[in-house]
Motif scaffolding. Structure first.
Motif, PDB file in Angstrom:
ATOM      1  N   LEU A  52       0.824  -1.198   0.000  1.00  0.00           N
ATOM      2  CA  LEU A  52       0.000   0.000   0.000  1.00  0.00           C
ATOM      3  C   LEU A  52       0.856   1.245   0.000  1.00  0.00           C
ATOM      4  O   LEU A  52       1.698   1.435   0.876  1.00  0.00           O
ATOM      5  N   ASP A  53       0.636   2.067  -0.997  1.00  0.00           N
ATOM      6  CA  ASP A  53       1.210   3.405  -1.018  1.00  0.00           C
ATOM      7  C   ASP A  53       0.241   4.277  -0.230  1.00  0.00           C
ATOM      8  O   ASP A  53      -0.944   4.334  -0.570  1.00  0.00           O
ATOM      9  N   PRO A  54       0.694   4.941   0.828  1.00  0.00           N
ATOM     10  CA  PRO A  54      -0.232   5.735   1.645  1.00  0.00           C
ATOM     11  C   PRO A  54      -1.080   6.732   0.852  1.00  0.00           C
ATOM     12  O   PRO A  54      -2.204   7.030   1.220  1.00  0.00           O
ATOM     13  N   ASN A  55      -0.568   7.248  -0.252  1.00  0.00           N
ATOM     14  CA  ASN A  55      -1.323   8.196  -1.066  1.00  0.00           C
ATOM     15  C   ASN A  55      -2.430   7.524  -1.876  1.00  0.00           C
ATOM     16  O   ASN A  55      -3.362   8.189  -2.328  1.00  0.00           O
ATOM     17  N   ALA A  56      -2.337   6.225  -2.061  1.00  0.00           N
ATOM     18  CA  ALA A  56      -3.322   5.509  -2.874  1.00  0.00           C
ATOM     19  C   ALA A  56      -4.710   5.550  -2.250  1.00  0.00           C
ATOM     20  O   ALA A  56      -5.713   5.628  -2.960  1.00  0.00           O
ATOM     21  N   VAL A  57      -4.792   5.514  -0.941  1.00  0.00           N
ATOM     22  CA  VAL A  57      -6.089   5.538  -0.259  1.00  0.00           C
ATOM     23  C   VAL A  57      -6.807   6.856  -0.535  1.00  0.00           C
ATOM     24  O   VAL A  57      -7.989   6.878  -0.886  1.00  0.00           O
ATOM     25  N   ASP A  58      -6.091   7.953  -0.405  1.00  0.00           N
ATOM     26  CA  ASP A  58      -6.699   9.268  -0.633  1.00  0.00           C
ATOM     27  C   ASP A  58      -7.062   9.493  -2.097  1.00  0.00           C
ATOM     28  O   ASP A  58      -8.008  10.213  -2.401  1.00  0.00           O
ATOM     29  N   ALA A  59      -6.331   8.886  -3.013  1.00  0.00           N
ATOM     30  CA  ALA A  59      -6.564   9.092  -4.441  1.00  0.00           C
ATOM     31  C   ALA A  59      -7.593   8.126  -5.033  1.00  0.00           C
ATOM     32  O   ALA A  59      -8.022   8.301  -6.171  1.00  0.00           O
ATOM     33  N   TYR A  60      -8.018   7.135  -4.269  1.00  0.00           N
ATOM     34  CA  TYR A  60      -8.895   6.085  -4.793  1.00  0.00           C
ATOM     35  C   TYR A  60     -10.297   6.599  -5.114  1.00  0.00           C
ATOM     36  O   TYR A  60     -10.895   7.333  -4.336  1.00  0.00           O
ATOM     37  N   LEU A  61     -10.811   6.201  -6.263  1.00  0.00           N
ATOM     38  CA  LEU A  61     -12.192   6.503  -6.659  1.00  0.00           C
ATOM     39  C   LEU A  61     -12.941   5.180  -6.793  1.00  0.00           C
ATOM     40  O   LEU A  61     -12.560   4.330  -7.597  1.00  0.00           O
ATOM     41  N   PRO A  62     -14.018   4.989  -6.034  1.00  0.00           N
ATOM     42  CA  PRO A  62     -14.758   3.724  -6.106  1.00  0.00           C
ATOM     43  C   PRO A  62     -15.475   3.572  -7.449  1.00  0.00           C
ATOM     44  O   PRO A  62     -15.855   4.562  -8.079  1.00  0.00           O
ATOM     45  N   THR A  63     -15.657   2.321  -7.849  1.00  0.00           N
ATOM     46  CA  THR A  63     -16.438   2.035  -9.055  1.00  0.00           C
ATOM     47  C   THR A  63     -17.905   2.334  -8.749  1.00  0.00           C
ATOM     48  O   THR A  63     -18.289   2.450  -7.576  1.00  0.00           O
ATOM     49  N   PRO A  64     -18.744   2.434  -9.779  1.00  0.00           N
ATOM     50  CA  PRO A  64     -20.174   2.651  -9.513  1.00  0.00           C
ATOM     51  C   PRO A  64     -20.778   1.574  -8.605  1.00  0.00           C
ATOM     52  O   PRO A  64     -21.575   1.884  -7.724  1.00  0.00           O
ATOM     53  N   ALA A  65     -20.389   0.318  -8.786  1.00  0.00           N
ATOM     54  CA  ALA A  65     -20.912  -0.764  -7.936  1.00  0.00           C
ATOM     55  C   ALA A  65     -20.446  -0.588  -6.492  1.00  0.00           C
ATOM     56  O   ALA A  65     -21.222  -0.785  -5.554  1.00  0.00           O
ATOM     57  N   GLU A  66     -19.188  -0.227  -6.318  1.00  0.00           N
ATOM     58  CA  GLU A  66     -18.676   0.008  -4.967  1.00  0.00           C
ATOM     59  C   GLU A  66     -19.378   1.207  -4.322  1.00  0.00           C
ATOM     60  O   GLU A  66     -19.722   1.156  -3.140  1.00  0.00           O
ATOM     61  N   ALA A  67     -19.584   2.258  -5.104  1.00  0.00           N
ATOM     62  CA  ALA A  67     -20.271   3.441  -4.584  1.00  0.00           C
ATOM     63  C   ALA A  67     -21.695   3.089  -4.162  1.00  0.00           C
ATOM     64  O   ALA A  67     -22.174   3.555  -3.126  1.00  0.00           O
ATOM     65  N   ALA A  68     -22.372   2.237  -4.930  1.00  0.00           N
ATOM     66  CA  ALA A  68     -23.737   1.822  -4.586  1.00  0.00           C
ATOM     67  C   ALA A  68     -23.739   1.002  -3.299  1.00  0.00           C
ATOM     68  O   ALA A  68     -24.607   1.178  -2.440  1.00  0.00           O
ATOM     69  N   ALA A  69     -22.775   0.114  -3.148  1.00  0.00           N
ATOM     70  CA  ALA A  69     -22.684  -0.703  -1.935  1.00  0.00           C
ATOM     71  C   ALA A  69     -22.400   0.186  -0.721  1.00  0.00           C
ATOM     72  O   ALA A  69     -22.985  -0.023   0.353  1.00  0.00           O
ATOM     73  N   ARG A  70     -21.545   1.162  -0.889  1.00  0.00           N
ATOM     74  CA  ARG A  70     -21.252   2.086   0.210  1.00  0.00           C
ATOM     75  C   ARG A  70     -22.496   2.883   0.590  1.00  0.00           C
ATOM     76  O   ARG A  70     -22.769   3.088   1.775  1.00  0.00           O
ATOM     77  N   ALA A  71     -23.224   3.336  -0.422  1.00  0.00           N
ATOM     78  CA  ALA A  71     -24.442   4.105  -0.163  1.00  0.00           C
ATOM     79  C   ALA A  71     -25.467   3.258   0.587  1.00  0.00           C
ATOM     80  O   ALA A  71     -26.149   3.742   1.491  1.00  0.00           O
ATOM     81  N   ALA A  72     -25.587   1.978   0.222  1.00  0.00           N
ATOM     82  CA  ALA A  72     -26.526   1.082   0.901  1.00  0.00           C
ATOM     83  C   ALA A  72     -26.120   0.872   2.358  1.00  0.00           C
ATOM     84  O   ALA A  72     -26.968   0.876   3.259  1.00  0.00           O
ATOM     85  N   ALA A  73     -24.838   0.708   2.606  1.00  0.00           N
ATOM     86  CA  ALA A  73     -24.358   0.532   3.976  1.00  0.00           C
ATOM     87  C   ALA A  73     -24.586   1.805   4.785  1.00  0.00           C
ATOM     88  O   ALA A  73     -24.985   1.749   5.959  1.00  0.00           O
ATOM     89  N   TYR A  74     -24.366   2.950   4.173  1.00  0.00           N
ATOM     90  CA  TYR A  74     -24.592   4.229   4.837  1.00  0.00           C
ATOM     91  C   TYR A  74     -26.064   4.377   5.201  1.00  0.00           C
ATOM     92  O   TYR A  74     -26.404   4.745   6.317  1.00  0.00           O
ATOM     93  N   ARG A  75     -26.934   4.032   4.261  1.00  0.00           N
ATOM     94  CA  ARG A  75     -28.375   4.125   4.510  1.00  0.00           C
ATOM     95  C   ARG A  75     -28.795   3.196   5.650  1.00  0.00           C
ATOM     96  O   ARG A  75     -29.593   3.565   6.510  1.00  0.00           O
ATOM     97  N   ALA A  76     -28.253   1.990   5.684  1.00  0.00           N
ATOM     98  CA  ALA A  76     -28.582   1.040   6.752  1.00  0.00           C
ATOM     99  C   ALA A  76     -28.164   1.601   8.107  1.00  0.00           C
ATOM    100  O   ALA A  76     -28.899   1.462   9.094  1.00  0.00           O
ATOM    101  N   LEU A  77     -27.005   2.248   8.170  1.00  0.00           N
ATOM    102  CA  LEU A  77     -26.559   2.846   9.424  1.00  0.00           C
ATOM    103  C   LEU A  77     -27.494   3.974   9.843  1.00  0.00           C
ATOM    104  O   LEU A  77     -27.916   4.046  10.999  1.00  0.00           O
ATOM    105  N   ILE A  78     -27.859   4.836   8.899  1.00  0.00           N
ATOM    106  CA  ILE A  78     -28.754   5.953   9.210  1.00  0.00           C
ATOM    107  C   ILE A  78     -30.113   5.425   9.683  1.00  0.00           C
ATOM    108  O   ILE A  78     -30.700   5.946  10.639  1.00  0.00           O
ATOM    109  N   GLU A  79     -30.616   4.378   9.037  1.00  0.00           N
ATOM    110  CA  GLU A  79     -31.899   3.803   9.453  1.00  0.00           C
ATOM    111  C   GLU A  79     -31.807   3.218  10.861  1.00  0.00           C
ATOM    112  O   GLU A  79     -32.743   3.352  11.658  1.00  0.00           O
ATOM    113  N   ALA A  80     -30.697   2.578  11.188  1.00  0.00           N
ATOM    114  CA  ALA A  80     -30.513   2.039  12.535  1.00  0.00           C
ATOM    115  C   ALA A  80     -30.477   3.169  13.559  1.00  0.00           C
ATOM    116  O   ALA A  80     -31.075   3.065  14.635  1.00  0.00           O
TER     117      ALA A  80
END
Length: 90
Positions: A52-80
């Motif tokens: 892992l290059d430490p800069n890689a984490v900050d520069a990473y852009l999720p794919t549309p599928a990853e972004a959708a999965a993140r959004a679903a997890a975020y929504r589940a947390l907010i609902e809880a």
């Protein structure tokens, strides 16, 4: 969750409301603490093995599928969290 039209920063909170807000704050604190610990562990292990290059984490852009999965997890947390602050006597 239903919010009264009269609710606002200058409205007093009932004891039950305060208890529910404390429960939300505690859940968030536990989530953040756990995530920070696990993230630090992952990053340390990856860096230790030169994967892992430490800069890689900050520069990473999720794919549309990853972004959708993140959004679903975020929504589940907010609902809880919303369930925690709903009136106990639903």
């Amino acid at each position: 969750m239903t919010i009264s039209k009269t609710s606002g920063p200058d409205q007093p909170l009932r004891a039950a409301d305060v208890s529910q807000l404390v429960a939300v704050a505690m859940r968030l604190a536990m989530e953040v603490g756990t995530l920070r610990e696990r993230l630090a562990t992952h990053e340390a292990l990856l860096a230790k093995h030169g994967l892992l290059d430490p800069n890689a984490v900050d520069a990473y852009l999720p794919t549309p599928a990853e972004a959708a999965a993140r959004a679903a997890a975020y929504r589940a947390l907010i609902e809880a969290l919303a369930r925690d602050i709903e009136p106990a006597a639903r």
